[in-house]
Write an enzyme that holds these catalytic residues in place. Structure first.
Site, short mmCIF file in Angstrom:
data_model
loop_
_atom_site.label_atom_id
_atom_site.label_comp_id
_atom_site.label_asym_id
_atom_site.label_seq_id
_atom_site.Cartn_x
_atom_site.Cartn_y
_atom_site.Cartn_z
CB SER A 200 0.23 -1.34 -0.22
OG SER A 200 0.30 -2.28 0.81
CG HIS B 60 -1.60 0.64 4.49
ND1 HIS B 60 -0.23 0.56 4.40
CD2 HIS B 60 -2.08 -0.15 3.50
CE1 HIS B 60 0.12 -0.25 3.42
NE2 HIS B 60 -0.99 -0.69 2.84
#
Length: 251
Positions: free
Chosen positions: A95, A228
């Protein structure tokens, strides 16, 4: 030269492996901390020594202000890595950590100590125009985003004292990511492996595949089931992927 104190502030070695043929630098997500990669360190040692980056503002660095600029963060990390560039070095960023890793990789290349591999996980390509302004949301909106991504222990949301420590850090990280602008034509020369979850609410496979615009070589592209934080459900597969990619450097 980086001082030992400076290096110790930024780098965690959970499973020291002085005889490893290569070191893997792990860079956490927004709001994340070095121990998030501790299971990967355990799985990869002793063939691969993991150096986990600890950003300011969290855990033992909670008294420090978060760094709200990706370039500044990358400068500090590159400096802290100086003592560790005496052998092969690879980078793994998840990320926000993927964006930071991309900037660190460019700096290491300019210094003549390029990484031998870069793993970009759960992040759109740096050159894509993103419209999210989550760092400007109120506290409730920021916490709602964390719940959407499902990467935070639900018990954290019930601890008001912990939330008050966490919110400024998360907001600072999101500000760093959302105000980041990739330099036109920015690329790295090392092999790039891109990983993404197929149901990530913030990163589509197409957005992740666009990393091929930021490397001089074809990317190695992998899509995993999950959101995610797909890594938590596929640790064995991902560590095997990393181990295979870095096999030429292990002993």
């Amino acid at each position: 030269m980086t001082s030992t104190a400076s290096t110790d502030a930024w780098i965690r070695r959970y499973h020291p492996a002085p005889d490893a043929g290569i070191r893997l630098v792990t860079l956490p997500h927004a709001g994340g901390s070095a121990p998030w990669f501790r299971p990967f360190s355990a799985a990869l040692s002793p063939q691969i020594e993991v150096l986990s980056v600890q950003y300011p503002g969290r855990q033992d660095r909670f008294r420090e202000e978060p760094v709200t600029d990706i370039a500044t963060l990358a400068d500090h990390i590159t400096e802290a890595l100086a003592p560790w560039t005496d052998g092969p070095l690879a980078l793994f960023g998840h990320s926000m950590g993927a964006t930071v890793g991309f900037e660190v990789a460019q700096r290491l290349e300019r210094l003549g100590t390029p990484p031998v591999a870069f793993f970009a996980s759960g992040r759109p390509a740096p050159g894509l125009d993103r419209k999210h302004l989550i760092h400007r949301l109120d506290d409730a909106g920021l916490l709602a985003e964390l719940r959407t991504l499902s990467g935070t222990d639900p018990r954290v949301f019930e601890d008001e004292e912990l939330l008050q420590l966490m919110i400024p850090v998360v907001r600072g990280d999101y500000r760093a990511v959302e105000t980041y602008r990739c330099a036109p034509g920015a690329r790295v020369d090392c092999p790039v492996t891109v990983l993404v979850g197929d149901s990530d609410p913030r990163v589509s496979p197409d957005d992740a595949a666009a990393w091929d615009q930021h490397t001089s070589r074809p990317i190695d592209f992998h899509v995993f089931p999950g959101g995610h934080f797909y890594l938590a459900d596929h640790q064995e597969a991902i560590t095997a992927l990393v181990r295979d990619a870095l096999a030429p450097y292990t002993r």
